[in-house]
Design a protein around this motif. Structure first.
Motif, PDB file in Angstrom:
ATOM      1  N   SER A 207      34.255  64.625  14.855  1.00  0.00           N
ATOM      2  CA  SER A 207      35.156  63.866  13.996  1.00  0.00           C
ATOM      3  C   SER A 207      36.338  63.844  14.263  1.00  0.00           C
ATOM      4  O   SER A 207      36.989  64.786  14.853  1.00  0.00           O
ATOM      5  N   GLU A 208      37.335  62.972  13.732  1.00  0.00           N
ATOM      6  CA  GLU A 208      38.637  63.154  14.042  1.00  0.00           C
ATOM      7  C   GLU A 208      39.243  63.858  13.096  1.00  0.00           C
ATOM      8  O   GLU A 208      40.514  64.351  13.372  1.00  0.00           O
ATOM      9  N   ARG A 209      38.914  64.260  11.925  1.00  0.00           N
ATOM     10  CA  ARG A 209      39.502  65.023  11.082  1.00  0.00           C
ATOM     11  C   ARG A 209      39.367  66.710  11.288  1.00  0.00           C
ATOM     12  O   ARG A 209      39.645  67.252  10.607  1.00  0.00           O
ATOM     13  N   SER A 210      38.339  66.957  12.196  1.00  0.00           N
ATOM     14  CA  SER A 210      37.954  68.493  12.356  1.00  0.00           C
ATOM     15  C   SER A 210      37.696  68.601  13.768  1.00  0.00           C
ATOM     16  O   SER A 210      37.436  67.893  14.498  1.00  0.00           O
ATOM     17  N   THR A 211      38.123  69.819  14.162  1.00  0.00           N
ATOM     18  CA  THR A 211      37.964  70.306  15.519  1.00  0.00           C
ATOM     19  C   THR A 211      37.138  71.514  15.865  1.00  0.00           C
ATOM     20  O   THR A 211      36.889  72.445  14.796  1.00  0.00           O
ATOM     21  N   LEU A 212      36.647  71.639  17.018  1.00  0.00           N
ATOM     22  CA  LEU A 212      35.590  72.778  17.159  1.00  0.00           C
ATOM     23  C   LEU A 212      36.289  73.659  18.277  1.00  0.00           C
ATOM     24  O   LEU A 212      36.350  73.197  19.313  1.00  0.00           O
ATOM     25  N   THR A 213      36.437  74.822  17.799  1.00  0.00           N
ATOM     26  CA  THR A 213      36.856  75.508  19.165  1.00  0.00           C
ATOM     27  C   THR A 213      35.677  76.805  19.578  1.00  0.00           C
ATOM     28  O   THR A 213      36.064  77.665  20.258  1.00  0.00           O
ATOM     29  N   LEU A 214      34.384  76.720  19.042  1.00  0.00           N
ATOM     30  CA  LEU A 214      33.597  77.439  19.634  1.00  0.00           C
ATOM     31  C   LEU A 214      32.927  77.013  20.983  1.00  0.00           C
ATOM     32  O   LEU A 214      32.990  75.630  21.402  1.00  0.00           O
ATOM     33  N   PRO A 215      32.660  77.956  21.987  1.00  0.00           N
ATOM     34  CA  PRO A 215      32.191  77.316  23.201  1.00  0.00           C
ATOM     35  C   PRO A 215      31.031  76.528  23.350  1.00  0.00           C
ATOM     36  O   PRO A 215      29.896  76.697  22.229  1.00  0.00           O
ATOM     37  N   PRO A 216      30.766  75.618  24.164  1.00  0.00           N
ATOM     38  CA  PRO A 216      29.552  74.674  24.341  1.00  0.00           C
ATOM     39  C   PRO A 216      28.163  75.141  24.011  1.00  0.00           C
ATOM     40  O   PRO A 216      27.339  74.728  23.768  1.00  0.00           O
ATOM     41  N   ALA A 217      28.224  76.506  24.745  1.00  0.00           N
ATOM     42  CA  ALA A 217      26.842  76.981  24.793  1.00  0.00           C
ATOM     43  C   ALA A 217      26.410  77.525  23.462  1.00  0.00           C
ATOM     44  O   ALA A 217      25.294  77.907  23.412  1.00  0.00           O
ATOM     45  N   LEU A 218      27.274  77.874  22.473  1.00  0.00           N
ATOM     46  CA  LEU A 218      26.820  78.088  21.150  1.00  0.00           C
ATOM     47  C   LEU A 218      26.140  76.933  20.334  1.00  0.00           C
ATOM     48  O   LEU A 218      25.686  77.150  19.274  1.00  0.00           O
ATOM     49  N   VAL A 219      26.810  75.603  20.507  1.00  0.00           N
ATOM     50  CA  VAL A 219      26.511  74.703  19.614  1.00  0.00           C
ATOM     51  C   VAL A 219      26.376  73.470  20.380  1.00  0.00           C
ATOM     52  O   VAL A 219      27.035  73.041  21.172  1.00  0.00           O
ATOM     53  N   GLU A 220      25.489  72.573  19.848  1.00  0.00           N
ATOM     54  CA  GLU A 220      25.219  71.057  20.309  1.00  0.00           C
ATOM     55  C   GLU A 220      26.167  70.043  19.537  1.00  0.00           C
ATOM     56  O   GLU A 220      26.166  70.106  18.547  1.00  0.00           O
ATOM     57  N   VAL A 221      27.014  69.458  20.453  1.00  0.00           N
ATOM     58  CA  VAL A 221      28.022  68.657  19.849  1.00  0.00           C
ATOM     59  C   VAL A 221      27.440  67.181  20.323  1.00  0.00           C
ATOM     60  O   VAL A 221      27.003  66.755  21.179  1.00  0.00           O
ATOM     61  N   PHE A 222      27.533  66.199  19.179  1.00  0.00           N
ATOM     62  CA  PHE A 222      27.064  65.201  19.097  1.00  0.00           C
ATOM     63  C   PHE A 222      28.283  63.960  18.571  1.00  0.00           C
ATOM     64  O   PHE A 222      29.154  64.279  17.957  1.00  0.00           O
ATOM     65  N   PRO A 223      28.594  63.083  19.674  1.00  0.00           N
ATOM     66  CA  PRO A 223      29.540  62.063  19.386  1.00  0.00           C
ATOM     67  C   PRO A 223      29.260  60.987  18.223  1.00  0.00           C
ATOM     68  O   PRO A 223      30.166  60.628  17.474  1.00  0.00           O
TER      69      PRO A 223
END
Length: 239
Positions: A207-223
């Protein structure tokens, strides 16, 4: 816990606000409202006493003594007092804050209806896991979503994400081990970190209001929620 191709998903947990729904008709924040009434309040002051300031903590529940609403009103009274509201006006100001809080509405995010319909049609164990002050049914109806969808709500459980106990309640209600559950939400702190600590598979709805700084291998990211639906179709081999 990375979600790799071999990961076994049997159930889904979904955050509510800013995941399934977003604001339809907004209302002033409590800080803005207190300021408009002639008192001094900032967003930082509000965050001390509003319920989001208790994320990750145990709270009363609707069935405890004192109950959740009494506890919340006590916190709002503390907010009013710290903003300079005279003692004889605190009760009336708290009522105004509560009325304002109950007056805003939500609308479904794109893909929410399709995702919940998919889960129901295929009888996939699923629940909404939300830090929320009230019963979700009226808000689900506002958004045109099924109002009888299973929910795990912080104010009814007595603990707020990212505390692991609320995710444990999700696993209990779904009758699944945590590692077989994918939890999807928009908050890196409440949803992603909470799910990881609870042993669930984490999904991050960007989302526009939050950011993720974890590595991609740790979490699935959905647009978006459509991508969650597509992910489940592939992973569960369903059409």
């Amino acid at each position: 816990m990375p979600i790799r191709a071999g990961s076994y998903i049997q159930g889904l947990s979904l955050d509510f606000f800013d995941t399934l729904v977003t604001v339809d008709e907004d209302r002033p924040s409590m800080a803005t409202m207190l300021t408009s009434l002639g008192f001094r309040c900032t967003d930082a002051m509000e965050s001390i006493w509003n319920t989001h300031g208790f994320d990750g903590q145990e709270t009363p529940s609707y069935s405890s003594v004192p109950d959740y609403l009494s506890w919340r009103r006590t916190n709002l009274a503390q907010l009013a007092a710290s903003s300079g509201v005279p003692a004889h006006l605190i009760g009336a100001v708290v009522e105004k804050l509560e009325e304002n809080d109950l007056s805003w509405t939500v609308k479904a995010n794109p893909g929410a209806t399709e995702l919940l319909t998919f889960l129901t049609t295929h009888e996939i164990p699923a629940t909404i896991c939300s830090n929320w002050d009230y019963d979700l049914s009226p808000y689900l109806r506002q958004a045109g979503l099924p109002d009888e969808f299973p929910c795990v709500i912080s104010s009814f459980v007595g603990v707020r994400k990212p505390a692991t106990r609320i995710f444990g309640e999700v696993a209990r209600q779904l009758t699944l081990p945590p590692h077989a559950i994918l939890h999807v939400g928009d908050s890196a702190e409440a949803d992603v970190i909470g799910a990881i600590r609870a042993g669930m598979q984490p999904g991050y709805l960007r989302s526009e209001r939050s950011t993720l700084t974890l590595p991609p291998a740790l979490v699935e990211v959905f647009p978006n929620l459509y991508s969650v639906l597509d992910f489940l179709r592939v992973r569960l081999s369903l059409s």
